[in-house]
Design an enzyme around this catalytic site. Sequence first.
Site, PDB file in Angstrom:
ATOM      1  N   GLY A 286       0.831  -1.203   0.000  1.00 41.63           N
ATOM      2  CA  GLY A 286       0.000   0.000   0.000  1.00 41.63           C
ATOM      3  C   GLY A 286       0.863   1.250   0.000  1.00 41.63           C
TER       4      GLY A 286
ATOM      5  N   ALA B 162       2.052   3.270   2.396  1.00 40.34           N
ATOM      6  CA  ALA B 162       3.171   3.371   3.333  1.00 40.34           C
ATOM      7  C   ALA B 162       4.330   2.494   2.874  1.00 40.34           C
ATOM      8  CB  ALA B 162       2.719   2.971   4.735  1.00 40.34           C
TER       9      ALA B 162
ATOM     10  N   SER C 248      -4.273  -2.530  -3.055  1.00 40.94           N
ATOM     11  CA  SER C 248      -4.178  -2.398  -1.601  1.00 40.94           C
ATOM     12  C   SER C 248      -5.259  -1.453  -1.087  1.00 40.94           C
ATOM     13  CB  SER C 248      -2.809  -1.846  -1.218  1.00 40.94           C
ATOM     14  OG  SER C 248      -1.798  -2.677  -1.722  1.00 40.94           O
TER      15      SER C 248
ATOM     16  N   GLY D  50     -11.589  10.785   0.966  1.00 37.94           N
ATOM     17  CA  GLY D  50     -11.694  12.216   1.213  1.00 37.94           C
ATOM     18  C   GLY D  50     -10.487  13.064   0.919  1.00 37.94           C
TER      19      GLY D  50
ATOM     20  N   PHE E 226     -13.107  19.069   6.928  1.00 37.72           N
ATOM     21  CA  PHE E 226     -13.179  17.713   7.460  1.00 37.72           C
ATOM     22  C   PHE E 226     -13.500  17.797   8.947  1.00 37.72           C
ATOM     23  CE2 PHE E 226     -11.614  13.426   5.932  1.00 37.72           C
ATOM     24  CZ  PHE E 226     -12.074  13.560   4.642  1.00 37.72           C
TER      25      PHE E 226
ATOM     26  N   GLN F  50     -11.001   2.917  15.815  1.00 35.65           N
ATOM     27  CA  GLN F  50     -11.881   3.969  15.311  1.00 35.65           C
ATOM     28  C   GLN F  50     -13.111   3.390  14.599  1.00 35.65           C
ATOM     29  OE1 GLN F  50     -10.850   6.972  11.909  1.00 35.65           O
ATOM     30  NE2 GLN F  50     -10.922   8.085  13.828  1.00 35.65           N
TER      31      GLN F  50
ATOM     32  N   HIS G 119     -16.022   4.628  12.132  1.00 33.09           N
ATOM     33  CA  HIS G 119     -16.360   5.743  11.243  1.00 33.09           C
ATOM     34  C   HIS G 119     -17.865   5.980  11.306  1.00 33.09           C
ATOM     35  CE1 HIS G 119     -16.703   8.264   7.702  1.00 33.09           C
ATOM     36  NE2 HIS G 119     -15.382   8.319   7.619  1.00 33.09           N
TER      37      HIS G 119
ATOM     38  N   LEU H 113     -17.280   2.394   3.128  1.00 35.30           N
ATOM     39  CA  LEU H 113     -17.041   3.746   3.612  1.00 35.30           C
ATOM     40  C   LEU H 113     -17.763   4.788   2.760  1.00 35.30           C
ATOM     41  CD1 LEU H 113     -15.321   5.869   5.251  1.00 35.30           C
ATOM     42  CD2 LEU H 113     -13.655   5.678   3.406  1.00 35.30           C
TER      43      LEU H 113
ATOM     44  N   GLU I 130     -16.035  11.098   4.992  1.00 35.04           N
ATOM     45  CA  GLU I 130     -16.292  12.247   5.853  1.00 35.04           C
ATOM     46  C   GLU I 130     -16.383  13.524   5.020  1.00 35.04           C
ATOM     47  OE1 GLU I 130     -14.416  12.176   9.744  1.00 35.04           O
ATOM     48  OE2 GLU I 130     -13.404  14.040   9.232  1.00 35.04           O
TER      49      GLU I 130
ATOM     50  N   ARG J  95     -14.440  11.932  14.781  1.00 34.91           N
ATOM     51  CA  ARG J  95     -15.200  10.718  14.467  1.00 34.91           C
ATOM     52  C   ARG J  95     -15.675   9.966  15.701  1.00 34.91           C
ATOM     53  NH1 ARG J  95     -11.460   8.559   9.415  1.00 34.91           N
ATOM     54  NH2 ARG J  95     -12.171  10.164   7.971  1.00 34.91           N
TER      55      ARG J  95
ATOM     56  N   HIS K 112     -13.420   1.126  11.419  1.00 39.16           N
ATOM     57  CA  HIS K 112     -12.806   1.767  10.264  1.00 39.16           C
ATOM     58  C   HIS K 112     -11.279   1.808  10.315  1.00 39.16           C
ATOM     59  CE1 HIS K 112     -12.297   4.501   6.914  1.00 39.16           C
ATOM     60  NE2 HIS K 112     -11.727   5.415   7.677  1.00 39.16           N
TER      61      HIS K 112
ATOM     62  N   GLU L 131      -0.773   2.454   8.800  1.00 39.03           N
ATOM     63  CA  GLU L 131      -1.734   2.008   9.810  1.00 39.03           C
ATOM     64  C   GLU L 131      -1.239   0.811  10.613  1.00 39.03           C
ATOM     65  OE1 GLU L 131      -5.644   1.448   8.176  1.00 39.03           O
ATOM     66  OE2 GLU L 131      -6.492   0.771  10.068  1.00 39.03           O
TER      67      GLU L 131
ATOM     68  N   SER M 221      -4.644   9.991   7.952  1.00 39.26           N
ATOM     69  CA  SER M 221      -4.068   8.644   7.782  1.00 39.26           C
ATOM     70  C   SER M 221      -3.360   8.497   6.439  1.00 39.26           C
ATOM     71  CB  SER M 221      -5.129   7.565   7.927  1.00 39.26           C
ATOM     72  OG  SER M 221      -6.077   7.647   6.903  1.00 39.26           O
TER      73      SER M 221
END
Lengths: 243, 609
Positions: free
Chosen positions: B14, B16, B42, B49, B141, B255, B257, B267, B270, B301, B369, B394, B410
């Site tokens: 992904g 990261a 990924s 958002g 946001f 978390q 969401h 999802l 937001e 959130r 989430h 994450e 994130s």
Amino acid sequence: MAQRRLQLEIYRYDPNDPQTAPRMDRFEIDEEPMMNLFTVLTRIREEQDPSLMFDFSCRAAVCGSCGMLINGKPQLACQTLTQTLPKKTTLHPLPVFRHVGDLGVDTGTWFRTMYENIGSWVHTEEEFDPQAIEQRLPNDLMLEIYELERCIECGCCVAACGTANVRDDFVGAVTVNRLARFMIDPRDQRTNLQYYDVMGTDDGIFGCMGLLGCDDICPKEIPLQKTLAMVRRKMAMTGLKGK
Amino acid sequence: MEKVLTDVLVIGGGLAGERAAVEAAMRGCDVTVISLIPARRSHSCAAQGGMQAALGNTAKAEGDSVDVHFNDTVKGSDWGADQDRIRLFVEAMPQVVRQMDHWGVPWNRVVPGKFTFHKRGQKHEAEDRQEKAGLITQRDFGGVSYWRCAYTADGTGHTLLYTMDNVAAKFGVKIHDRVEAVALIHDGQNCLGAVVRDLRDGSLRPYLAKATVIATGGFGRIYGKSTNAIQNEGTGCIIAQDTGLVPLGNMEAIQFHPTALVPVWILITEGCRGDGGYLLDRDNHRFMADYEPEKQELASRDVVSRRMIQHIRAGKGVEGPYGQHLWLDIRHLGRRHLETRLREVTDICRHFIGVDPLTEPVPVLPTQHYSMGGVRTDIDCAAYGLRGLYAAGEAGCWDMHGFNRLGGNSLAETLVTGWIAGTKLCDYIEKDFDAAFAPKLIEEAVRAQQARIDGLIKGGGDENVYQLRKEMEDALLDNVHIFRNGPQLEKAVNELKDLHARSRKLKLESHGKWANPELSMALKLPGMIRLALSIAYGGLKRTESRGSHYREDFPARDDQNWLKRTLAYWKQPDDELPTLEYEAPVITESPPGSRGYGESQVIPAEGKK
């Protein structure tokens, strides 16, 4: 809605086990409201046959993992609601791509090779300056790039392509679309002649027979017809003006 | 035995992981990324958002600065985060956004002139300045003081990941997809790579590396109902915790969401509320204005999710075929807005539940989430407990989020921690790497995993893999959710302890050979249950409420006793429970105070008022 008992015929073959011939297995499952093929296949694996192989990731039609032939048509399984299907549905893996097992195909290697072949990145001589602010660019152009960048590489357009199904070397609409995204991006400094080198060939844009199965089935509704035409025109003009 | 030798092994393709890989490749390292699926599939690609950076380009961002971003993030974390990381993060972000622009992300831009927007139930007007024309624009946001979230429509994760993967190809990063790391290889002090299972043919081979990065994302799938992609099962956290040496930080900080689509739990960004969307109840009433007069729909959130459940408990939920839910209303934003800036959301509603958000409100419910917890690292993204092991995104607990992550922070963190991990591991390889790849150690590591596989295929157990998994999900969903209490957490711990014992006696229903998916699940299920236990047990012991961890029996944030981070070790394979240790968060600039939203009961630290 009266509840239906759905029937699924699913292609089964594991290349690790060449002795066992390919076959169609039949499964039945009770339909529920808003049920999609992600739910159906997951439930079949968990409750009926844990060896069943298929690919999902996001299950929200944004990752492109779950392209398959649904009643013969390349589509995303996750965003296919069972209420749009007849009582009996057949599922096959996508053609063209190397088979991994049952409904799974190897799109990863195919696309990775494509990126390397066409240089799927912004080509620029400019170094990133960490102190500088960003380049000013028009918002409308950014939206135009995003329109092409939205492609999720599910491979459905390749599976639906008349040329790609008979010729291994044809790049497919997804590749043309990818390169077009860089052609309209002013940050990419490649010239039309450089694009011509990778796309102005018989296995590139000139191999396209214009059947437009790609445009018909694209699950993300990328404007492939328009993009193919734009690239063909650009490459033809570049070819005419000569190298 | 076939081996793969590389300087740097990145587990997870992904944002990261690829950012770390690119940094190391740019420094001249040989880098191999391994991924369960093609890298572009990924879960980063599902982020919608945007990402937070104090660029201050749009009119509604005038007055913003990295200091304001810092304070918003600290408040969001409920003072559970390491503030030195947050400072580093907010300072880096403008550059990170611009570097992604340089690499090709089609960020939406400022268009000068008047524009209208909806906030707090009213229509407002603002004007973007001519001098900002063409710069990267931003949207509002939750939990933020200014419009700070840079975006490409509602496909920001997609464009970032595609761009990053392009850059990875450009710099010759090798990507091996359809493989899964099943154990880390280490000598007790140094991490030396991983034992990897090929998901095409089921074979095992060691990947040997001087430095290894865990970037496997979150572990939301252990909740069953989650916005996470289906591969987000925590494999990176599992193999780190399995070493017995590396702790997982703040696993109880989960978390939820506020707006996942009922009943498919996809999802809904937001950004819908950032752009002016409302939450409505059964009477079409905008209830958030009653609970949170200041922030309304755009509180953090954790707060919005709690208020929603509170409102449903007060009898104001909407009855649906899948139980109670609430409405997200974005009809008033208009067709052009919905079909450009919120296009993916609009498509998802239309395709997945047959609802057109242009004409109908959308059914939503708070859903798992994000995992604030993960592999605990120092400020260099180096994991506690093993040299040469790093974590980013994450999967890590670098800890800039504390007990609640702000939206848009994130995607931002994946790129900052990927960058830092990539830089620091190169320094480590160049200056400090000093370990031997002892053949015996490597063979033993592979043999141990082969024995697990052989044991499962041979059989002898009697527990169904998917049944056990379902029971694990239910233990968390029923007892370790948005509102928590002692008796329920205790129940979850007891159930999960029992499930963990039963997971040693799994029985495969299918042959288990080659790339068999049931075997894959059987191999990771015990580790997933250990993660679940780390969440439930950490939550049971934390007798306070902080950020997303809300205890009905301890409703106050307790800075006297609980201004600390949980570290969950699994010291011995036979342990029934994780060993919990604690450490203080780094507080450099902002002493614990009021968030300005939420329930805000605080027991102050001694000597402070």
